[in-house]
Each structure stands twice: as structure tokens, then as C-alpha cells.
Design a protein around this motif. Structure first.
Motif, mmCIF file in Angstrom:
data_model
loop_
_atom_site.group_PDB
_atom_site.id
_atom_site.type_symbol
_atom_site.label_atom_id
_atom_site.label_comp_id
_atom_site.label_asym_id
_atom_site.label_seq_id
_atom_site.Cartn_x
_atom_site.Cartn_y
_atom_site.Cartn_z
ATOM 1 N N TRP A 149 0.804 -1.267 0.084
ATOM 2 C CA TRP A 149 -0.019 -0.015 0.040
ATOM 3 C C TRP A 149 1.064 1.203 0.002
ATOM 4 O O TRP A 149 2.177 1.169 0.481
ATOM 5 N N ASP A 198 -2.897 5.835 1.112
ATOM 6 C CA ASP A 198 -3.988 5.062 1.609
ATOM 7 C C ASP A 198 -4.264 4.942 2.956
ATOM 8 O O ASP A 198 -5.288 4.379 3.414
ATOM 9 N N VAL A 199 -3.395 5.049 3.974
ATOM 10 C CA VAL A 199 -3.420 5.130 5.288
ATOM 11 C C VAL A 199 -3.873 6.488 5.960
ATOM 12 O O VAL A 199 -4.716 6.606 6.766
ATOM 13 N N TYR A 215 -2.746 -6.079 15.963
ATOM 14 C CA TYR A 215 -3.892 -5.762 15.104
ATOM 15 C C TYR A 215 -4.973 -6.433 15.524
ATOM 16 O O TYR A 215 -6.134 -6.025 15.587
ATOM 17 N N PRO A 252 -10.693 5.625 13.726
ATOM 18 C CA PRO A 252 -10.499 4.689 12.437
ATOM 19 C C PRO A 252 -9.233 4.744 11.665
ATOM 20 O O PRO A 252 -8.696 3.817 11.265
ATOM 21 N N LYS A 270 -6.732 2.539 13.676
ATOM 22 C CA LYS A 270 -7.103 1.212 13.639
ATOM 23 C C LYS A 270 -6.623 0.677 12.172
ATOM 24 O O LYS A 270 -6.079 -0.481 11.765
ATOM 25 N N SER A 271 -6.678 1.630 11.121
ATOM 26 C CA SER A 271 -6.197 1.477 9.698
ATOM 27 C C SER A 271 -4.718 1.318 9.802
ATOM 28 O O SER A 271 -4.185 0.587 9.162
ATOM 29 N N ARG A 330 -3.896 -1.865 11.024
ATOM 30 C CA ARG A 330 -4.190 -3.123 9.913
ATOM 31 C C ARG A 330 -3.185 -2.971 8.941
ATOM 32 O O ARG A 330 -2.759 -3.944 8.425
ATOM 33 N N HIS A 331 -2.813 -1.928 8.334
ATOM 34 C CA HIS A 331 -1.619 -1.837 7.183
ATOM 35 C C HIS A 331 -0.313 -2.331 7.619
ATOM 36 O O HIS A 331 0.267 -3.018 6.840
#
Ligand SMILES: [Fe+2]
Ligand SMILES: [Fe+2]
Length: 301
Positions: free
Chosen positions: A19, A23-24, A165, A177, A180-181, A184-185
């Protein structure tokens, strides 16, 4: 063999999972300071009943600031470690060279991403939070150790982000969020790093006697102790920041510092030490190495 990881397949998975920073988090995006940033499984602020809910949330955010800075620090010593490890093998297996260089590129991107989150944090948080460092000095202290010991510390860190994660998705939906992203990434790419680092550790351990492995485990504990001192110092800085934001001295300051230091021990050391995959690597090196680390793990729970 206790795993089926290889350079070619891992590089393929890495390239598919990649990514970009935007994107993050884009460079002008703001964090939502009305929310908590870290899952409770890591921040452990809800258990502090002498703080009101607002104060708990501020401390959770300070703990997230620590997360950004600690990962900035650790990724900064992972990068030179990888380059040093790749250099002697540049003319060897092409998949191996590309996989390790790609691993290094991704860590450089993670450093960049954690800095971007840090800038957004600083823009939105009312006071300055001191951070241990400088990261170059911390990195130099760690990298002076046996590469096998450093490789094991890095392997522990790669697996621990998996646990982080999973902790954050298990948590209720109320964390920011964007954070959290981030988790996740980071998790998506670290999953491949953990496989490559397993292969690196296997290579560094090859041909070592039981005694030499034992020596590397001594050094692993030295690095762990050094990181732990830093976490203790950071817990003090975090409390200074909390008191500045809420405008009062906490009567049970020492208790909160010790509870938050323990939370950091779990986040940055313990959650990796007990990871099943990390334990399998230790078992394959030497059952005694696995046993020594298993005995120490409860101190970091
Ligand atoms: Fe990373
Ligand atoms: Fe990584």
C-alpha cells in the motif's frame, strides 16, 4: 522443518499486499481526538479508576503517541540490520536479495508513516509529550549486540504487531478509524516480514553450538532489559504530559506509572515473547533457549 516459509513466495505475497502512505493517512488528515486511539488490550487505561473517563482517554492518546515513537525507534534499527544482512548475499539467490531489499523498503515506508501520524498527533494534542531517545543512540546500543540476538528481537517485534492488530479488531468499535487502519496496514506487511525474519534467524543460527546460542540468548535479554529501562523512563514522561493536560498532580502517580509501564512491557515485549510462531523458532534453535524465554515471559504480561 517447523515452517514452510521461502523467499520467493514471501516476496510474491509482499508485493500483492503493498500500500502507499496516502492509503492510510494523507499529510493533511487530522486524527479524531474525541476518540481513543489504542485498543484497551494495549493501553490498559480503562482499569485506572482514579482517572475520570476523559482523563483515561487522554492517557490512551498519550499511550498511542508512545506507540508511534517506539515503532519509529525500532524500525530505525531494523533498517540498517536488514541492509547489513543483505550486503554479503547480493550475488546469491535472487529471490532472497529482492525479498530482503523489499523488506527494507517497506520498513523505510513504515518509518515515514509513523512520522506522518506523529505530525498529525502533534498538530492536534494540546501539550508536547517528551520521548526517550535519540533513536540513533538507542539503535546503536541495540546493534552492537550479536546479530542473532538482534535478529530474535526483531522477529519478536514482527510477530507482536500481529497480536496488536488482532487486539484492535477485538476491541469495541470506538477507537479512531485512522489508528485502526494504521494497525491493519502495518499488520499486513509485517506478516510477511515475520516470515523473512524467521529465515534470517535460521541463517544466523546455522552451525552454532548450544553454548553459542545460549550466549545469544543472554544478549537477547540484555537488549530486552535495555528496552525495558526505556519503557520505564517513557512511563514517567507520559505521566508528566497527562498532568499537564488535565492541570492537576495525581496523588497516586507512582501507581499509575507502574501500571502503565507494565502495559508497555506487554505491548512492546511480552506480546511478542509469547507468540506461538516466535516460540517455534526458539524451539528449533534450542529447547533451552525456548525455556529461558518462556520463564521470563510472565514478567512482561
Ligand atoms: Fe514495520
Ligand atoms: Fe517489519
Amino acid at each position: 522443518m517447523y515452517h514452510d516459509f521461502n523467499y520467493e513466495a514471501t516476496l510474491g505475497s509482499s508485493l500483492r499486499a503493498q500500500w502507499e502512505l496516502d492509503d492510510v493517512l494523507s499529510s493533511d488528515q487530522e486524527l479524531d481526538f474525541t476518540r481513543r486511539f489504542l485498543p484497551e488490550s494495549l493501553a490498559r487505561t480503562a482499569a485506572l479508576n482514579t482517572l475520570n473517563p476523559l482523563e483515561q482517554r487522554v492517557l490512551n492518546q498519550i499511550s498511542a503517541h508512545q506507540y508511534l515513537c517506539i515503532f519509529g525507534v525500532v524500525e530505525e534499527f531494523i533498517l540498517p540490520f536488514l541492509l547489513d544482512h543483505a550486503r554479503p548475499h547480493l550475488l546469491g539467490d535472487d529471490w532472497r536479495v529482492r525479498a530482503i531489499l523489499n523488506f527494507a523498503t517497506e520498513e523505510a515506508k513504515h518509518i515515514h508513516l509513523f512520522k506522518r501520524f506523529h505530525e498529525a498527533f502533534v498538530r492536534g494534542f494540546p501539550v508536547e509529550t517528551r520521548m526517550i531517545g535519540p533513536s540513533e543512540a538507542i539503535g546503536a546500543e541495540i546493534l552492537r549486540h550479536d546479530p542473532l540476538a538482534v535478529g530474535l528481537v526483531i522477529l519478536m517485534i514482527e510477530w507482536m504487531t500481529q497480536q496488536h492488530y488482532l487486539g484492535s479488531i477485538r476491541d469495541d468499535g470506538d477507537i479512531d478509524p485512522l489508528f485502526k487502519s494504521l494497525m491493519r496496514h502495518h499488520w499486513m506487511e509485517e506478516a510477511q516480514h515475520a516470515k523473512l525474519d524467521t529465515l534470517i534467524v535460521d541463517a544466523l543460527a546455522e552451525g552454532r553450538t548450544e553454548q553459542q546460542i545460549d550466549k545469544a540468548i543472554d544478549e537477547f535479554f540484555e537488549i530486552g532489559g535495555f528496552l525495558d529501562e526505556g519503557l520505564c523512563q517513557q512511563a514517567h514522561f507520559n505521566m508528566d504530559a497527562l498532568e499537564k493536560v488535565i492541570g492537576r498532580k495525581l496523588p497516586n502517580r507512582a501507581d499509575i506509572i507502574s501500571q502503565q509501564h507494565q502495559a508497555a512491557r506487554w505491548t512492546y515485549i511480552g506480546s511478542g515473547m509469547v507468540h506461538e510462531r516466535f516460540k517455534s523458532t526458539l524451539e528449533s534453535l534450542s529447547p533451552r533457549a525456548a525455556q529461558r524465554i518462556a520463564e521470563a515471559a510472565p514478567n512482561f504480561a
